[in-house]
Design an enzyme around this catalytic site. Structure first.
Site, PDB file in Angstrom:
ATOM      1  N   GLU A  44       1.913 -12.875   8.786  1.00 23.84           N
ATOM      2  CA  GLU A  44       2.699 -11.642   8.609  1.00 23.84           C
ATOM      3  C   GLU A  44       1.781 -10.434   8.470  1.00 23.84           C
ATOM      4  O   GLU A  44       1.812  -9.729   7.462  1.00 23.84           O
ATOM      5  CB  GLU A  44       3.543 -11.741   7.327  1.00 23.84           C
ATOM      6  CG  GLU A  44       4.492 -12.906   7.268  1.00 23.84           C
ATOM      7  CD  GLU A  44       5.092 -13.095   5.860  1.00 23.84           C
ATOM      8  OE1 GLU A  44       4.624 -12.443   4.898  1.00 23.84           O
ATOM      9  OE2 GLU A  44       6.013 -13.908   5.749  1.00 23.84           O
ATOM     10  N   PRO A  45       0.928 -10.152   9.447  1.00 21.57           N
ATOM     11  CA  PRO A  45       0.046  -8.997   9.291  1.00 21.57           C
ATOM     12  C   PRO A  45       0.806  -7.685   9.476  1.00 21.57           C
ATOM     13  O   PRO A  45       1.683  -7.580  10.333  1.00 21.57           O
ATOM     14  CB  PRO A  45      -0.970  -9.176  10.420  1.00 21.57           C
ATOM     15  CG  PRO A  45      -0.255  -9.985  11.451  1.00 21.57           C
ATOM     16  CD  PRO A  45       0.757 -10.829  10.729  1.00 21.57           C
ATOM     17  N   GLY A  46       0.494  -6.712   8.636  1.00 24.11           N
ATOM     18  CA  GLY A  46       1.048  -5.370   8.795  1.00 24.11           C
ATOM     19  C   GLY A  46      -0.086  -4.417   9.104  1.00 24.11           C
ATOM     20  O   GLY A  46      -0.304  -3.977  10.231  1.00 24.11           O
ATOM     21  N   CYS A  71       3.204  20.724  -5.905  1.00 19.47           N
ATOM     22  CA  CYS A  71       2.846  21.255  -7.227  1.00 19.47           C
ATOM     23  C   CYS A  71       2.441  20.158  -8.204  1.00 19.47           C
ATOM     24  O   CYS A  71       3.101  19.941  -9.222  1.00 19.47           O
ATOM     25  CB  CYS A  71       4.022  22.042  -7.773  1.00 19.47           C
ATOM     26  SG  CYS A  71       4.500  23.326  -6.621  1.00 19.47           S
TER      27      CYS A  71
END
Ligand code: LLP
Length: 421
Positions: free
Chosen positions: A275-277, A346
């Site tokens: 399951e590489p992302g 900010c």
């Protein structure tokens, strides 16, 4: 390796000059390279061959449907962690038999969605989830294919927020209790046990933690088989790291990772899923921004960009480093200036880099954050009512806007004023 190079003094995405996209889309925007996505996916499939395998792209890292379709058309499977991601995979035309469903908190509604739309397997993470899934499947008159995610208690040696394989992390079931949990799963009427799942963390820069985890999975496979379970599939998770700096990082290559998988679990006769992302999407994307002002402060100079922490949160959330480069190529040995690179939000946390050496820049100049394809656009927000950052996909000499910048009307129209006001 990526496809963002200087040509004739200007940074290009494949064949397209970045300023051309900026002129049409405005800044900030993300741009992805089809060639890089394709190359990285292919590296994995080649590394795992000839083992029977499926490379399931972790959608959470980059979920634009056009990107998913690019990978899906190559044969990729998809790893989803929510009903929304499941629908994205389907919208990209990926069939259910190539979609795996991960995540610690799947709801019954999400289970129903995937069971009716088609699913390869659920990676189940707890006993209550297992029982709920069995009930939902039984009520629909179907059987849910499952793996059970085991927590191997391995230190992934990565950032604490993205390590998942230690016993104190919320993920998976303790590997020591696997026999008991698999026995219950086998008794539940709505489930069919097909394999084992493991994922120990993200941005791993060494192979050794994978090796420890996969050896434990190999032992467990043998044990569960001896206890009567048909283990035919191993989901080995994602997590292979990428270089975030050009110079000194050399994380292991997919080829080495593939060899490790073959060495540790290759003799078990299982179909292997990964399951590489990040390794597929990370270096396939840039975030491009413009310089709004250069502000000379007390003992430091601020480079104020029109991109902010809401567009790329990794530096403020994980202290992550992203290389920042000018879009106009600086001459060799050009003078540099030290900047704190910040956005307009900010908060002091809206800082991309401190004391970063950059070539001399001026208002209106374009800069690019490298390695921003993974966990960039997907983690963006509209904090400070800054419109969600657009996404562009390049393919050779062409580009297309794959998610436009929302107008302020669209943003404001999402709020509704109750009758009493
Ligand atoms: N499979 C599972 C079950 C996961 O939890 C993950 C990532 C992956 C696969 C994909 O891992 P990858 O190959 O991309 O390392 N937002 C963080 C990263 C969070 C990773 C979450 N899980 C960041 O920006 O570094």
């Amino acid at each position: 390796m990526d496809h963002f190079l200087y040509k004739n003094g200007t940074l290009h995405a494949e064949g397209v000059p970045i300023p051309e996209i900026a002129a049409q889309v405005g800044t900030p925007f993300y741009v992805y390279s089809t060639a890089t996505l394709t190359r990285h996916y292919t590296l994995f499939t080649e590394a795992l061959s000839p083992l029977p395998h499926l490379v399931c792209f972790a959608i959470k890292s980059l979920s634009n449907v056009a990107v998913l379709k690019t990978l899906g058309n190559l044969g990729a499977g998809m790893d989803v962690v929510s009903g929304g991601e499941y629908l994205r995979a389907k919208a990209a035309g990926v069939p259910g038999e190539r979609i795996v469903f991960s995540g610690v908190g799947k709801t019954r509604e999400e289970m129903r969605l995937a069971l009716t739309g088609g699913i390869r397997q659920f990676n189940v993470e707890s006993e209550p989830e297992m029982r709920a899934l069995s009930e939902v499947a039984t009520s629909l008159g179907v059987t849910a294919p499952i793996t059970i995610r085991v927590n191997p208690d391995v230190d992934a040696r990565t950032h604490e927020k993205i390590a998942t394989g230690k016993k104190e992390n919320k993920f998976g079931i303790p590997i020591a209790r696997a026999s008991e949990v698999y026995a219950e799963a086998a008794r539940l009427p709505g489930l069919q046990v097909v394999g084992i799942d493991v994922h120990i963390g993200s941005q791993l820069t060494e192979l050794e933690p994978f090796e420890q985890a996969y050896l434990k999975v190999a032992d467990l496979t043998r044990r569960l088989r001896s206890e009567g379970h048909a283990i035919t599939r191993l989901d080995l998770g994602g997590g292979l790291g990428i270089p975030y700096t050009r110079s000194n990082e050399a994380p292991p290559l997919p080829t080495d990772y593939g060899a490790l998988i073959k060495r540790t679990v290759g003799d078990l006769g299982c179909e292997v899923e990964i399951e590489p992302g990040r390794l597929i999407s990370g270096n396939a994307g840039l975030l491009v921004a413009s310089v709004i002002y250069i502000k000379n402060g007390e003992g430091r100079d601020f480079l104020i960009l029109d991109a902010a922490m809401n567009d790329l949160v990794r530096p403020s959330m994980y202290g992550a480093h992203h290389d920042i480069v000018p879009v106009a190529e600086p001459p060799i040995a050009a003078p540099t200036q030290e900047f704190d690179v910040v956005g307009p939000v900010c908060e002091t946390g809206d800082t991309f880099a401190k004391g970063r050496d950059l070539p001399l820049l001026a208002e209106g100049d374009l800069v690019a954050f490298r390695s921003a394809g993974a966990y960039g656009a997907v983690m963006a927000s509209e904090y400070n009512t800054r419109p969600l950052v657009p996404e562009v996909l390049v393919n050779g000499d062409h580009f297309a806007v794959i998610r436009g910048r929302p107008s302020f009307d669209e943003i404001l129209n999402r709020d509704t004023i109750p009758a009493w006001l």
